[in-house]
Enzyme design. Structure first.
Site, PDB file in Angstrom:
ATOM      1  N   GLY A  58       0.816  -1.210   0.000  1.00  0.00           N
ATOM      2  CA  GLY A  58       0.000   0.000   0.000  1.00  0.00           C
ATOM      3  C   GLY A  58       0.846   1.255   0.000  1.00  0.00           C
ATOM      4  NE  ARG A  95       8.511   6.726  -0.422  1.00  0.00           N
ATOM      5  CZ  ARG A  95       9.355   7.444  -1.182  1.00  0.00           C
ATOM      6  NH1 ARG A  95       9.667   8.661  -0.838  1.00  0.00           N
ATOM      7  NH2 ARG A  95       9.878   6.926  -2.266  1.00  0.00           N
ATOM      8  CE  LYS A 127       6.961   8.533  -4.995  1.00  0.00           C
ATOM      9  NZ  LYS A 127       7.870   7.929  -6.001  1.00  0.00           N
ATOM     10  N   GLY A 165       6.926   8.059   6.299  1.00  0.00           N
ATOM     11  CA  GLY A 165       6.066   8.564   5.235  1.00  0.00           C
ATOM     12  C   GLY A 165       6.609   9.772   4.502  1.00  0.00           C
ATOM     13  NE  ARG A 180       3.673   8.401  -8.688  1.00  0.00           N
ATOM     14  CZ  ARG A 180       4.219   7.311  -8.136  1.00  0.00           C
ATOM     15  NH1 ARG A 180       5.457   6.953  -8.446  1.00  0.00           N
ATOM     16  NH2 ARG A 180       3.548   6.592  -7.253  1.00  0.00           N
ATOM     17  NE  ARG A 184       1.022   1.377  -6.760  1.00  0.00           N
ATOM     18  CZ  ARG A 184       2.139   2.100  -6.854  1.00  0.00           C
ATOM     19  NH1 ARG A 184       3.251   1.540  -7.296  1.00  0.00           N
ATOM     20  NH2 ARG A 184       2.155   3.362  -6.502  1.00  0.00           N
ATOM     21  CG  ASP A 196       5.361  -3.260  -4.966  1.00  0.00           C
ATOM     22  OD1 ASP A 196       6.020  -4.305  -5.142  1.00  0.00           O
ATOM     23  OD2 ASP A 196       5.852  -2.246  -4.445  1.00  0.00           O
ATOM     24  CG  ASN A 197       7.773  -0.696  -7.523  1.00  0.00           C
ATOM     25  OD1 ASN A 197       6.983  -0.115  -6.790  1.00  0.00           O
ATOM     26  ND2 ASN A 197       8.965  -1.079  -7.122  1.00  0.00           N
ATOM     27  CG  ASP A 221       6.394   3.165  -7.895  1.00  0.00           C
ATOM     28  OD1 ASP A 221       6.043   4.270  -7.455  1.00  0.00           O
ATOM     29  OD2 ASP A 221       5.714   2.142  -7.770  1.00  0.00           O
TER      30      ASP A 221
END
Length: 507
Positions: A103, A106, A126, A139, A189, A196, A265-266, A275
């Site tokens: 998840g 940050r 981010k 974070g 971003r 993802r 996850d990226n 990422d």
């Protein structure tokens, strides 16, 4: 610095208009998809840079974003009423090991906007503070990784490679602590979405087929609407994601880009690069090149990237099997057939791209042998990836045994033999020299975000609060295919003492 932007006088109507016309479709999904979270305020937000052109593309008022109201939002100190900040839930395979809950630890998705081309785009902060998914992290983000992502993501966009973008970078006024005390920053971003492969895995591992279906329906609506009308919409969706990822990784390979952390996850199902952590562009060509300090086994080395993409897509396919067919064996069969299309899509983009880089305007049976021989020679002779291809375009009219490309090779006579074969191949396409020159110029950049340049600008910003190298490099990289004689030094590879052998994750 972005201090040169002065907010224009605003009419009453403009002051009453929302800072960003958010329309938050992901936040309308069930709450198990995310955690509603407020950012943690920072003490002294200061705008480093606003991406004016991207702001206009998004339909946002750059002057307001650069003013106090905008900086407060970009720092996470105050959101407009129509924002709906959420931390998204996802899982993922990290270096091959599955973690069932990751998840946004940050990051906050503060909302979605419809840009001037009618595309839905996420706006995410981010480094905005801890969330429910932070796993004891602070974070926050340090200034260096924020500047790296700004530079590399915008360079990728200028190169024409699908990517997330950077709207802004803001200093927080608060330190973060990693190995040392560092200035903190927040990056804004922009993405087609932040869904993802790991997002699908999060629900699949919990046996939540309803959520997998809802997520797939949302992704189809957002990214691949043509799949809705297919005989098998979820299969069409999987096939579309495979095609998009194959083309994306092929484009990375064509410019010598190494992502560094191709965890599931990226990897965004939109087909955008996402990422930017310990990423890098190669200097000397080396198929085994690894820069990430955490990739100790070389799992995500340059040459491994296509294979890793297939592995990741197989993990996505696993989550979709129940949607592909009620019979599990039939669903697996459909998924495997879809995965087999990856190589065809990858080769279509990679091989055609290589031909363009070499100025080959037609296809011949021996082209791939010619290309592979060049790569083998480049590896053995430690030739610079970017400059070798760029020089070939410059040398179209050079006399054999002369020109700039051969200077990239430790033993130039070996290159001369290959160049003779290349020129012989070009001679079979007589009369197309000007077209060839244009094709090579537009497919072989002169300027890439070289590691030593990024490290130098980070050092200047962190140690001296000097953002001029950051601004200058962004200006150069906005026109990667142009000559820019006054900036030619930015094309030079690092000297031995300037070489950067490791890059580091932003966390």
């Amino acid at each position: 610095m972005a201090g040169h932007i002065s907010p224009a006088a605003l009419s009453t109507e403009e002051k009453d208009a929302p800072l960003a016309p958010f329309d938050n479709s992901y936040a309308r999904l069930p709450e198990r998809f995310f955690a509603r979270t407020d950012a943690s305020p920072v003490s002294a937000p200061k705008l480093i840079r606003l991406n004016d052109a991207l702001a206009r593309e998004l339909g946002l008022d750059a002057a307001r974003l650069a003013g106090p109201e905008g900086v407060a939002m970009l720092a996470g100190n105050a959101f407009p009423p129509n924002a709906d900040p959420i931390a998204m839930a996802y899982a993922g395979h990290q270096f091959g090991n599955f973690v069932p809950q990751l998840g946004d630890g940050r990051a906050l998705l503060i909302g979605e906007v419809i840009d001037r081309r009618r595309r839905r785009r996420d706006i995410q902060l981010k480094g905005s503070g801890p969330t429910r998914f932070s796993r004891n992290g602070d974070g926050r983000a340090a200034l260096g990784p924020v500047l790296r992502e700004y530079v590399v993501s915008e360079a990728m966009a200028a190169l024409g490679i699908p990517t997330t973008r950077t709207l802004a970078a803001v200093l927080t006024g608060d330190p973060v602590y990693r190995e040392t005390r560092l200035p903190g920053a927040v990056l804004t971003r922009v993405a087609a979405s932040h869904i993802r492969i790991g997002t699908f895995q999060y629900f699949a591992v919990r046996g939540d087929l309803e959520a997998v279906r809802l997520l797939a329906d949302h992704a189809i609506e957002r990214h691949y609407p043509a799949a809705r009308g297919a005989d098998h919409p979820y299969l069409a969706f999987l096939e579309a994601v495979i095609a998009a990822q194959a083309a994306l990784v092929a484009r990375w390979m064509l410019v010598g880009f190494i992502h560094g952390v191709m965890n599931t996850d990226n990897m965004a199902i939109s087909g955008e690069t996402i990422d930017y952590g310990p990423c890098a562009f190669m200097d000397q060509y080396d198929p085994a090149a690894v820069f990430s300090s955490i990739d100790r086994q070389g799992r995500y080395a340059y040459a491994n990237q296509p294979g890793i993409a297939v592995w990741n897509l197989a993990r996505l396919a696993e989550t979709l099997v129940p949607l592909l067919d009620a019979d599990q064996d039939k669903g697996v069969e459909l998924a495997e057939a879809a995965l087999r299309t990856f190589q065809r899509h990858y080769e279509a983009t990679f091989h055609s791209g290589l031909r363009r880089k070499l100025g080959l305007l037609t296809e011949e049976a021996d082209d791939l042998k010619l290309i592979s021989d060049l790569f083998e020679l480049m590896a053995k002779q430690q030739a610079d990836f970017t400059l070798t291809f760029r020089a070939l375009g410059d040398d179209l009219d050079a006399v054999p045994g002369e020109g700039t490309a051969r200077a990239q090779f430790a033993w130039p006579p070996l290159f001369d033999e290959w160049a003779r074969r290349w020129r012989e191949r070009l001679s079979r396409e007589a009369g197309r020299d000007e077209e060839r020159r244009q094709v090579m110029r537009s497919n072989n950049p002169k300027y890439i975000p070289r590691n030593h340049r990024i490290e130098a600008l980070i050092q200047a910003a962190v140690e001296r609060a000097d953002f001029r190298p950051f601004e200058e490099l962004l200006t150069v990289l906005a026109r990667p295919f142009d000559e820019q004689p006054e900036m030619a030094h930015y094309a030079e590879p690092p000297k031995e003492h300037e070489r950067v052998l490791q890059t580091f994750c932003g966390t």
